[in-house]
Design a protein around this motif. Structure first.
Motif, short mmCIF file in Angstrom:
data_model
loop_
_atom_site.label_atom_id
_atom_site.label_comp_id
_atom_site.label_asym_id
_atom_site.label_seq_id
_atom_site.Cartn_x
_atom_site.Cartn_y
_atom_site.Cartn_z
N VAL A 196 0.85 -1.19 0.00
CA VAL A 196 0.00 0.00 0.00
C VAL A 196 0.89 1.24 0.00
O VAL A 196 1.84 1.33 0.79
CB VAL A 196 -0.93 0.00 1.22
N GLY A 197 0.58 2.18 -0.89
CA GLY A 197 1.32 3.42 -0.96
C GLY A 197 0.50 4.59 -0.46
O GLY A 197 -0.73 4.59 -0.56
N ALA A 198 1.17 5.59 0.08
CA ALA A 198 0.51 6.81 0.56
C ALA A 198 0.85 7.96 -0.38
O ALA A 198 2.03 8.20 -0.68
CB ALA A 198 0.97 7.14 1.98
N VAL A 199 -0.18 8.69 -0.84
CA VAL A 199 0.04 9.83 -1.74
C VAL A 199 0.57 11.00 -0.94
O VAL A 199 -0.01 11.42 0.06
CB VAL A 199 -1.27 10.21 -2.46
N LEU A 200 1.70 11.56 -1.40
CA LEU A 200 2.35 12.69 -0.75
C LEU A 200 2.47 13.83 -1.73
O LEU A 200 2.33 13.65 -2.95
CB LEU A 200 3.75 12.28 -0.24
N THR A 201 2.71 15.02 -1.23
CA THR A 201 2.97 16.16 -2.10
C THR A 201 4.46 16.22 -2.41
O THR A 201 5.30 15.79 -1.62
CB THR A 201 2.55 17.48 -1.44
N THR A 202 4.79 16.74 -3.59
CA THR A 202 6.18 16.87 -4.00
C THR A 202 6.77 18.12 -3.36
O THR A 202 6.27 19.23 -3.59
CB THR A 202 6.29 16.96 -5.53
N PRO A 203 7.80 17.99 -2.55
CA PRO A 203 8.39 19.17 -1.89
C PRO A 203 8.78 20.24 -2.90
O PRO A 203 9.43 19.97 -3.91
CB PRO A 203 9.62 18.60 -1.18
N GLY A 204 8.33 21.47 -2.62
CA GLY A 204 8.63 22.60 -3.49
C GLY A 204 7.60 22.86 -4.55
O GLY A 204 7.66 23.90 -5.22
N ASP A 205 6.64 21.95 -4.75
CA ASP A 205 5.60 22.13 -5.75
C ASP A 205 4.24 22.19 -5.06
O ASP A 205 4.03 21.58 -4.02
CB ASP A 205 5.61 20.99 -6.77
N TRP A 206 3.31 22.92 -5.68
CA TRP A 206 1.95 23.00 -5.14
C TRP A 206 1.36 21.60 -5.03
O TRP A 206 1.58 20.76 -5.91
CB TRP A 206 1.08 23.86 -6.08
N PRO A 207 0.62 21.29 -3.93
CA PRO A 207 0.26 22.15 -2.78
C PRO A 207 1.14 21.90 -1.56
O PRO A 207 0.64 21.93 -0.43
CB PRO A 207 -1.18 21.70 -2.52
N ASP A 208 2.40 21.60 -1.78
CA ASP A 208 3.28 21.32 -0.65
C ASP A 208 3.36 22.52 0.29
O ASP A 208 3.42 23.68 -0.15
CB ASP A 208 4.69 21.01 -1.17
N GLY A 209 3.36 22.25 1.59
CA GLY A 209 3.52 23.29 2.60
C GLY A 209 2.25 24.02 2.99
O GLY A 209 2.28 24.83 3.92
N ILE A 210 1.11 23.76 2.32
CA ILE A 210 -0.13 24.46 2.66
C ILE A 210 -0.75 23.83 3.92
O ILE A 210 -0.88 22.60 4.01
CB ILE A 210 -1.13 24.41 1.49
N VAL A 211 -1.13 24.68 4.86
CA VAL A 211 -1.79 24.23 6.09
C VAL A 211 -3.13 24.97 6.20
O VAL A 211 -3.15 26.19 6.36
CB VAL A 211 -0.93 24.49 7.33
#
Length: 401
Positions: A10-25
């Motif tokens: 099983v894989g978990a979908v993550l955001t790509t560091p430095g690209d949208w929407p990375d870092g949004i809280v």
């Protein structure tokens, strides 16, 4: 799922560091997407999933985006270690470029991106996608581009059917680039000028010539030519792959010496190896074929389980060596060298006489009689011959006391 089949991953979908929407809280979130997902699901998932669509408004700008790969892959691993407390394998399940999707800039980006992702440990890369309709039309590097994400044409049209993609399933430039990436490709990213390059190899010596695969701007397929392995020229806006072969070995091992360490059932064959690590195969001729007795990377081989009291092709040994790839094979001519007659046991009280007029052994009719009360001794029977790797003799049965 794992309760049904523990081998499911099983894989978990993550955001790509430095690209949208990375870092949004967002309001109410405990942290960024990667922080929350890795903290909750990280300990039980098997790998992380990222997607990447870098931006760029021209060829040089979009092609330079591959320089970011090493950084964002490293950052995903660091986040997994910090929040999931383990090292997660990474899969990139979507990637494409924003400029020249169907033409040579997209091909150069595809080859460079996939090779760089592989070099940084991403275990799978999926180009998005196989078919995708056109979104706009332009001419890039002299070739028509419909800004479609597909590797193959969907035969879609724009402007009321006046501008259409090629026939269904026609390959676009990135398709050929990915086909070449399976054998690795060096991109010539200058759109106007060729570039001469020299090639260095560490721990490998290629043959002087190489097979050269090429894909140039506007081509409909991959070309195959012959070139040199030490240098090549990258045409403008092109992909080039060199298929190398190892340099042929010129040195071969010296002929093996006479067998040593001979006992009644074994003998040792020795030679001078041609190079460290070369595998030597030891064969025995059997009719028109050979029988392999063993192999070694050393400089000697001991043959076991030989039959005692046999005649062997050992005197005047001349080994014939042939080489295929990295294997070295030794064979030997099927010739027979007779062994000397075996000594006969005689009673201590009986000494044969020899006819003074002849040096030939007495015939059975003229042989001296045995001492009284003893049975005359018969001459020894001839022994059979066979090929083998050493002269062996059962000394215990043939030595005179």
């Amino acid at each position: 799922m794992k309760a049904v089949d523990p081998t499911i991953e099983v894989g978990a979908v993550l955001t790509t560091p430095g690209d949208w929407p990375d870092g949004i809280v967002a309001s109410g979130d405990a942290g960024t997407w990667n922080e929350v997902v890795l903290s909750i699901a990280g300990p039980v998932v098997d790998f992380g999933i990222v997607r990447w669509y870098p931006t760029g408004s021209n060829g040089p700008e979009s092609l330079s985006r591959t320089d970011r790969i090493a950084n964002f892959v490293r950052m995903v691993r660091e986040q997994a270690t910090r929040h999931a407390h383990k090292d997660l394998p990474i899969a990139l399940t979507e990637v494409n470029t924003s400029y020249g999707m169907n033409t040579q800039p997209g091909a150069l980006f595809a080859a460079d991106a996939c090779a760089t992702l592989m070099a940084n440990g991403v275990f799978t890369t999926d180009w998005w996608n196989v078919h995708n309709g056109p979104t706009s039309f332009s001419t890039i590097a002299g070739q028509p581009d419909c800004a479609g994400f597909g590797l193959l044409s969907s035969a879609g049209c724009l402007a009321g059917g006046t501008i259409c993609q090629p026939a269904l399933n026609t390959p676009f430039a990135p398709y050929h680039a990915l086909a070449m990436t399976s054998t690795f490709a060096a991109p010539g990213q200058d759109p106007d000028a060729a570039k001469s390059v020299t090639l260095d190899y560490t721990g490998y010596t290629p043959a002087a010539t190489a097979q050269v695969l090429g894909y140039t701007n506007g081509a409909t397929g991959i070309t195959t030519t012959t070139g040199g392995s030490a240098a090549t020229t990258l045409p403008p806006y092109s992909l080039t792959t060199l298929v190398l072969r190892p340099e042929a070995r010129s040195a071969t091992p010296a002929a093996p010496a006479r067998p040593t360490a001979i006992t009644d059932h074994e003998a040792t064959i020795a030679w001078t190896p041609s190079a460290p690590g070369v595998k030597h195969e030891v064969h025995r001729p059997v009719g028109a074929t050979t029988q392999q007795w063993g192999e070694t990377t050393g400089s000697s081989f001991t043959v076991h389980n030989l039959a005692p009291s046999t005649r062997c092709t050992v005197n005047g040994w001349s080994g014939t060596w042939t080489q295929t790839g990295t294997a070295v094979r030794v064979t030997r001519p099927r010739t027979t060298t007779p062994s000397p007659p075996e000594p006969r046991r005689r009673p201590a009280s009986w000494a044969p006489t020899r006819a003074p007029t002849s040096s030939r052994p007495p015939s059975p009719s003229t042989a001296p009689a045995a001492p009284p009360g003893e049975r005359p001794q018969e001459p020894p029977a001839r022994r059979s011959t066979q090929d083998c790797q050493a002269a062996v003799r059962d000394a215990r049965s043939t030595a005179t006391p």
